[in-house]
Design a protein around this motif. Sequence first.
Motif, short mmCIF file in Angstrom:
data_model
loop_
_atom_site.label_atom_id
_atom_site.label_comp_id
_atom_site.label_asym_id
_atom_site.label_seq_id
_atom_site.Cartn_x
_atom_site.Cartn_y
_atom_site.Cartn_z
N ASN A 665 6.99 -9.72 -3.19
CA ASN A 665 6.21 -10.81 -2.97
C ASN A 665 4.61 -10.12 -3.24
OD1 ASN A 665 4.97 -9.74 -0.55
ND2 ASN A 665 6.91 -10.84 0.71
N LYS A 666 3.80 -10.93 -3.03
CA LYS A 666 2.47 -10.64 -3.43
C LYS A 666 1.76 -9.70 -2.50
CE LYS A 666 -2.00 -12.46 -5.10
NZ LYS A 666 -2.95 -13.56 -4.97
N THR A 667 2.05 -9.71 -1.09
CA THR A 667 1.68 -8.79 -0.22
C THR A 667 2.39 -7.44 -0.37
OG1 THR A 667 1.51 -10.86 1.16
CG2 THR A 667 0.95 -8.65 2.23
N ARG A 669 3.62 -6.21 -3.10
CA ARG A 669 3.20 -5.70 -4.45
C ARG A 669 1.66 -5.09 -4.10
NH1 ARG A 669 4.35 -9.75 -7.52
NH2 ARG A 669 2.04 -10.48 -7.85
N GLY A 670 1.01 -5.77 -3.17
CA GLY A 670 -0.38 -5.23 -3.00
C GLY A 670 -0.46 -3.98 -2.15
N ARG A 673 1.04 -1.23 -4.27
CA ARG A 673 -0.14 -0.72 -5.45
C ARG A 673 -1.20 0.15 -4.68
NH1 ARG A 673 -2.65 -5.58 -6.25
NH2 ARG A 673 -1.02 -5.96 -7.76
N SER A 709 -1.90 -6.15 6.12
CA SER A 709 -0.93 -6.84 5.20
C SER A 709 0.43 -6.99 6.29
CB SER A 709 -0.57 -6.23 4.10
OG SER A 709 -0.46 -4.77 4.23
N LYS A 715 0.60 -14.32 7.15
CA LYS A 715 0.87 -13.83 5.74
C LYS A 715 2.43 -13.73 5.59
CE LYS A 715 -3.05 -11.48 4.16
NZ LYS A 715 -3.88 -10.12 3.94
N GLU A 716 2.74 -13.48 4.07
CA GLU A 716 4.06 -12.97 3.79
C GLU A 716 4.57 -11.73 4.50
OE1 GLU A 716 4.28 -14.00 -0.80
OE2 GLU A 716 2.75 -12.90 -0.28
N GLU A 770 -3.41 -2.58 -11.55
CA GLU A 770 -3.57 -3.93 -11.16
C GLU A 770 -3.25 -4.95 -12.18
OE1 GLU A 770 -5.47 -4.77 -8.34
OE2 GLU A 770 -6.61 -2.85 -7.91
N ASP A 771 -2.52 -6.08 -11.39
CA ASP A 771 -2.16 -7.02 -12.48
C ASP A 771 -3.08 -8.09 -12.68
OD1 ASP A 771 0.47 -7.77 -10.18
OD2 ASP A 771 -1.62 -7.91 -9.87
N GLU A 772 -4.11 -8.06 -11.84
CA GLU A 772 -5.32 -8.96 -12.23
C GLU A 772 -6.40 -8.45 -12.01
OE1 GLU A 772 -5.66 -12.43 -9.10
OE2 GLU A 772 -4.75 -13.50 -10.52
#
Length: 832
Positions: A665-667, A669-670, A673, A709, A715-716, A770-772
């Motif tokens: 999920n986004k968290t 992945r963050g 990364r 996180s 959060k997730e 980074e994906d964004e």
Amino acid sequence: MSAKDYQEAVYDFQSIEEKWQDRWLKDATYRVSTDKSKEKYYVLEMFPYPSGRIHMGHVRNYSIGDVVARYKRFRGYNVLHPMGWDSFGLPAENAAIKNNSHPARWTYDNIDYMRNQLRQLGLSYDWEREIATCNPKYYRWEQQIFLEMYQKGLVYQQTTTVNWCESCQTVLANEQVIDGTCWRCDETVKARNMNGWFFKITAYTEELLADLDKLSGWPEKVVTMQRNWIGKSTGLHCDFQVDGFEQKLSIFTTRPDTIFGVTFMSIAAEHPLLDTLLQDNPRAQEIRSFVQRLGDEKQQQSHEDLTEKEGIFTGCYCINPFNGDKVPIFVANFVLMGYGTGAVMAVPAHDQRDFEFAKKYQLPIKPVVLPKDTQLNSEEMTEASVLPGALTDSGKFSGIDSGAAQQAIIDFAAEQGFGSAHTTYRLRDWGISRQRYWGAPIPMVYCEKCGVQPVPVNQLPVTLPEDKESQQSECAPLHQRPSFYETSCPACGGEARRETDTMDTFVESSWYFARYASPRFTESPLNKEEASHWLPVDQYIGGVEHAILHLLYSRFFTKVLRDLGYLDIDEPFTNLLTQGMVIKDGSKMSKSKGNVVDPSDLIKEYGADTTRLFSLFAAPPEKDLEWNSKGVEGCFRFLNRIYRFVLANQESIIAAEQSIPVELNKTERGLHRKTHQTIKRVSNNIEQNFHFNTAISAVMELVNSLTASTGDSSKESVDNSVTCEAVRSILLLLCPMVPHFCAELWAILHNGASIDEEQWPKWDEEAAKEDELTIVIQINGKVRSRLQVAADIDETSLQALALADENAQKFIAGKTIRKTIVIQKKLVNIVV
RNA sequence: GCCCGGAUGGCGGAACUGGUAGACGCAAGGGACUUAAAAUCCCUCGCUCGUGAGAGUGUGCGAGUUCGAUUCUCGCUCCGGGCACCA
């Protein structure tokens, strides 16, 4: 314990640090031996003088070295990281006199105390290689090297004018005289004629200079300082016939192109020709008293104040061989007997010093080099003209460019036989005789019949006497101790007297780094096999104050040991890091300033890990470090945050899968990364320039991400494997800096396993990407808006997005777009 | 005098190869928790103007190159270090 119970916990650094230090010592974790299966790495910090207690400068120096050593071990190198004691020297004698004790006692007590302090810092040394230079087992090899150098003609004895320090009661080397004062006690150094031993460092001048080019791993500054110290200059050596005498006066000049501009000659007060010139000289009395006065003044003045230029006409003349000009000879106070020939051809038009002298004594000024588009009129000149130009008034050389003329004039002088190309150096031979007790005895004997005799190698070591016969103190100089100096001649067996001088303590530190390769070797100074395996030192670390003294001498010794067959390298230290000073309240920490922070107090209050961490975090290693006690607390807080997190989450971390799920999920992945970005940043920071301050910052950011996180329930949720990966990375990345702390937490999470067995983490370039991206929109170079876009967006769509941006529109409205610059992944600049 | 460095918030310091100045830490201010304090957690934090959105300004000083300069060029100022009557 529940997670809540850890919220305010403070980790027990004292028991953790003791536990791991005991274990490292017991297991000899950092012992190293030759291992051909691994690449070797030799990291060395300049060894300390055992002054009593370690200070913050030591902590900084050894923390830096320890990070390098531990990092390289994680990277799979077989790391040699030794420690020892530069333990001869004057402070031991002073302390012995004060306490009515023996220098050896004071020294060894200090070593014991300081070794314990270093152990409390958790430094990863191979303690089995420890050496102390005052131990006969060390200095006997130094005496042997001395004898082998003597056989090779690299040691000689000479009576010269030496630098004498009255308060230290000993001679100093040129390198040990700082602004005319003693490097150790600041006493003004006096000139004195003495007999002493010299190392022929000048036999290696050219090599010491040329090999500076090989030292690409050294700070440019240190290389430059050494180059200046060696002080090579090339030019013309030329003889001027003294008018009415048989003798010639030799000069050296770096400006042969100005030789037609010579209008007088200056010689040093000590110049040997002066006596000849004064024979039958009607003004001899006057000149002698002038010279006498110059000598007296030289004694009194410290070298730094430049005295007014002064001189006296000798009444004699010499002939310029180039043009036959007859020029007056002066004795001048600014001419040094120790440099060049002790005589200077004076060209006032093109040398500022000569110019001032000529003005004062109304001597002619004759311009012979005309810079482009200029006229030089001797009447109007207010200072010497040092620019290049065309020669004038210079016989057949007139019209030639001054640069080219130098060689032409040298060639001509050589052809005519009155001069030649010549090179001079500032570097002098190294005087090593010291009139002190606490040093390595020089292994020579004086026999009335046989003269100077070396002590046979099989009679080494010549040890320092420890008897109590001396009336004055237990460290009276050797010349006051008959039981030491009374001996028999090795050649004829008759009565003889030992040399009573000891060696400069810089001799010990000139080769200790090589001895570490085989510190217990009993057959010769160095075991060649071990030495060639470990040397050169891959990374040397120490204070910049040794830029000339110790580092030059060590380079010299390396070349000597090579030529004696012990080493097969030319340079001892491949890479050099000169660390900055530790500063508090604007000045260097020192007892006299009263701004000393005692490392032991810090270790007691915060532990070794925090102390190390702060010394690495507060500034990059080569810069000065400003001490800040609040900053130390910040580092302590940081470690506690990690500690609390790990303990609060230990069950889930231990239970976590080692592999990261494909779908995150986004968290997650963050965090994943950030973990890989951090591994990359820390690795690069250490690898590129040892910037531990930014490496630590990067880990702090990762810790911030980790707690942000996972701590926030809104959060997730984060998969345990991702958390686990982050925690493991943090511990490994910090381990070189805070080893006890990381070892402890690692053991907790890995069922007691040792972190030392681990490898340095690797980063995954793909995961770190980074994906964004945030793209900046500028209008006329000013940031007006920001845009979140996918990392793989193409240039056209990016430009379109930027132009459509609401904020950008406000600034574009009603104007014509003249140009749009798109920089991939960075920005769009719209010019209107 | 010559040769090297360096100058960025209140402080220590970040910033890849010219592309979001101020990462990270400290200090400061505000809040939560607490009877209270400490500790911990959250928020703010270059400067000026503005309630705010925002605008202007800002990397020692002055020019220049560039769409764009802490970064490159030139000229200064100050600070640190080294060498120094070196012929």
